[in-house]
Design an enzyme around this catalytic site. Structure first.
Site, PDB file in Angstrom:
ATOM      1  N   MET A 147       0.845  -1.192   0.000  1.00 40.85           N
ATOM      2  CA  MET A 147       0.000   0.000   0.000  1.00 40.85           C
ATOM      3  C   MET A 147       0.887   1.252   0.000  1.00 40.85           C
ATOM      4  SD  MET A 147      -3.487  -0.906   1.926  1.00 40.85           S
ATOM      5  CE  MET A 147      -2.964  -0.718   3.607  1.00 40.85           C
ATOM      6  N   LEU A 180       6.668   3.090   1.453  1.00 37.51           N
ATOM      7  CA  LEU A 180       7.569   1.938   1.575  1.00 37.51           C
ATOM      8  C   LEU A 180       8.710   2.192   2.559  1.00 37.51           C
ATOM      9  CD1 LEU A 180       7.809   0.873  -2.180  1.00 37.51           C
ATOM     10  CD2 LEU A 180       6.133   0.195  -0.457  1.00 37.51           C
ATOM     11  N   HIS A 181       9.154   1.103   3.176  1.00 38.07           N
ATOM     12  CA  HIS A 181      10.303   1.154   4.094  1.00 38.07           C
ATOM     13  C   HIS A 181      11.151  -0.092   3.841  1.00 38.07           C
ATOM     14  CE1 HIS A 181       7.924  -1.772   6.234  1.00 38.07           C
ATOM     15  NE2 HIS A 181       6.935  -0.900   6.371  1.00 38.07           N
ATOM     16  N   HIS A 200       9.493  -3.507   3.259  1.00 39.06           N
ATOM     17  CA  HIS A 200       9.005  -3.800   1.899  1.00 39.06           C
ATOM     18  C   HIS A 200      10.180  -4.168   0.991  1.00 39.06           C
ATOM     19  CE1 HIS A 200       5.766  -0.925   3.294  1.00 39.06           C
ATOM     20  NE2 HIS A 200       5.055  -1.957   2.903  1.00 39.06           N
ATOM     21  N   GLU A 203       5.833 -11.323   7.609  1.00 34.56           N
ATOM     22  CA  GLU A 203       5.313 -12.072   8.761  1.00 34.56           C
ATOM     23  C   GLU A 203       4.762 -11.130   9.828  1.00 34.56           C
ATOM     24  OE1 GLU A 203       8.648 -14.473   9.887  1.00 34.56           O
ATOM     25  OE2 GLU A 203       8.081 -16.087   8.507  1.00 34.56           O
ATOM     26  N   LYS A 204       5.058  -9.849   9.729  1.00 32.26           N
ATOM     27  CA  LYS A 204       4.503  -8.905  10.711  1.00 32.26           C
ATOM     28  C   LYS A 204       2.967  -8.990  10.696  1.00 32.26           C
ATOM     29  CE  LYS A 204       4.007  -4.250  10.552  1.00 32.26           C
ATOM     30  NZ  LYS A 204       2.732  -3.979  11.232  1.00 32.26           N
ATOM     31  N   ASP A 205       2.402  -9.110   9.488  1.00 34.71           N
ATOM     32  CA  ASP A 205       0.949  -9.276   9.360  1.00 34.71           C
ATOM     33  C   ASP A 205       0.665 -10.776   9.273  1.00 34.71           C
ATOM     34  OD1 ASP A 205       0.072  -6.453   9.163  1.00 34.71           O
ATOM     35  OD2 ASP A 205       1.418  -6.475   7.451  1.00 34.71           O
ATOM     36  N   LEU A 209       9.131  -2.411  11.578  1.00 35.30           N
ATOM     37  CA  LEU A 209       8.899  -1.330  10.618  1.00 35.30           C
ATOM     38  C   LEU A 209       7.467  -1.428  10.102  1.00 35.30           C
ATOM     39  CD1 LEU A 209      12.197  -1.034   8.531  1.00 35.30           C
ATOM     40  CD2 LEU A 209      11.597  -0.017  10.735  1.00 35.30           C
ATOM     41  N   SER A 217       4.442   1.268   7.895  1.00 31.91           N
ATOM     42  CA  SER A 217       4.176   2.573   7.271  1.00 31.91           C
ATOM     43  C   SER A 217       3.566   3.535   8.296  1.00 31.91           C
ATOM     44  CB  SER A 217       3.228   2.400   6.093  1.00 31.91           C
ATOM     45  OG  SER A 217       3.764   1.440   5.218  1.00 31.91           O
TER      46      SER A 217
HETATM   47  O1  PAF Z   1      -0.151  -5.666   3.721  1.00 29.13           O
HETATM   48  C1  PAF Z   1      -0.561  -4.762   2.972  1.00 29.13           C
HETATM   49  O2  PAF Z   1       0.116  -3.785   2.698  1.00 29.13           O
HETATM   50  C2  PAF Z   1      -1.953  -4.878   2.362  1.00 29.13           C
HETATM   51  O3  PAF Z   1      -2.836  -5.461   3.248  1.00 29.13           O
HETATM   52  C3  PAF Z   1      -1.964  -5.602   1.004  1.00 29.13           C
HETATM   53  C4  PAF Z   1      -1.542  -7.053   1.136  1.00 29.13           C
HETATM   54  C5  PAF Z   1      -1.046  -4.891   0.028  1.00 29.13           C
HETATM   55  C6  PAF Z   1      -3.377  -5.590   0.412  1.00 29.13           C
HETATM   56  O4  PAF Z   1      -3.845  -4.286   0.224  1.00 29.13           O
END
Ligand code: PAF
Length: 278
Positions: A28, A31-32, A35, A147-149, A183, A185
């Protein structure tokens, strides 16, 4: 690096690269280095790397959160160029969604209702909707997620299985700052002082990892929640010891099972999530 704004143009270009293995990093933006670490993983595995930058409106259940979401497309493109990313896709909303289109309704066997799902109703329907659209468009061999999410990663693995796409979903380790803060956003929304204070999250996750095999899980959880709530700055949404496959909270340990401790807090109103894989 080639930048596409239109899905037809991206699809047409990717068709001409059919004999190459495609790695995909959906983002999304804002970026850091986290990413960029996904881009580097993709480059190791694949011969062409595609990154998408799109703030997906259907995954925000709170309009203020969507409005506040940080954006910096010029810097994003610079970072991707420096990282030698091959392709960037930066669509506008109408390239991916029809007018008034809503998220689809998915069934992930309860994976979507716990942890983040409890606090962000509909969030994972929005994530799955956009990820399915992007995967069908890019048709990658591999896709990379942080893996953070962790819950998102588990749900996307389940999504890809259920839609029968032959894509390897690869989880990549969380990138942290020098104080251990994951990290994100959203970190730029924190004041300098709160940024430093936020390192308490990872410290407590490490404390959990150090002690969970020889202390009662419930006592350990309670003492960590107590440590975290010593300051008025911090509000805890959840701190859970979970089985990774089902994301369900557990109180006992089985040697063959993979576990994680997952946390979501607000620090001066900024929502942060993190976890430690055990
Ligand atoms: O993790 C993210 O940045 C978002 O949830 C993703 C996977 C790009 C979907 O919008």
């Amino acid at each position: 690096m080639i930048v596409f704004k239109k899905k037809e143009e991206l699809a047409h270009y990717l068709l001409s690269q059919k004999n190459r293995s495609i790695g995909f990093v959906p983002t999304m933006g804002s970026l850091h280095q986290g990413h960029i670490s996904l881009i580097l993983q993709s480059q190791k595995k694949c011969s062409i790397t595609v990154c998408s930058i799109f703030i997906n409106p259907t995954q925000f259940n709170n309009i203020d959160d969507l409005k506040k979401y940080p954006k910096n497309i010029a810097l994003d493109l610079k970072l991707l160029e420096n990282a030698r990313c091959d392709i960037v896709y930066t669509p506008s909303s109408d390239d991916l969604y029809n007018k008034n289109e809503q998220a689809q309704n998915y069934e992930f066997n309860g994976l979507e209702n716990c942890l983040e799902g409890k606090y962000r109703p509909g969030h994972f329907n929005g994530v799955a909707t956009i990820v399915e659209k992007l995967l069908r468009l890019v048709k990658p061999n591999y896709a990379f997620f942080g893996e953070k999410d962790l819950q998102q990663l588990v749900i996307i693995k389940s999504l890809v299985k259920s839609i029968g796409m032959n894509i390897v979903i690869t989880g990549c380790p969380t990138t942290r700052d020098e104080n251990g803060l994951a990290l994100s956003s959203r970190n730029i929304l924190l004041s300098k002082e709160d940024l430093l204070y936020s390192s308490i999250i990872y410290k407590q996750l490490l404390l959990f990892k150090k002690n969970y095999l020889n202390t009662s899980i419930i006592e350990l959880k309670n003492s960590i929640i107590k440590n975290l709530t010593k300051s008025k700055k911090i509000k805890i949404d959840y701190f859970e010891f979970i089985e990774i496959a089902t994301l369900q909270p557990k109180l006992a340990i089985n040697k063959e099972t993979k576990y994680a401790a997952c946390i979501a807090v607000k620090i001066s109103g900024v929502r942060l999530i993190d976890n430690i894989i055990l």
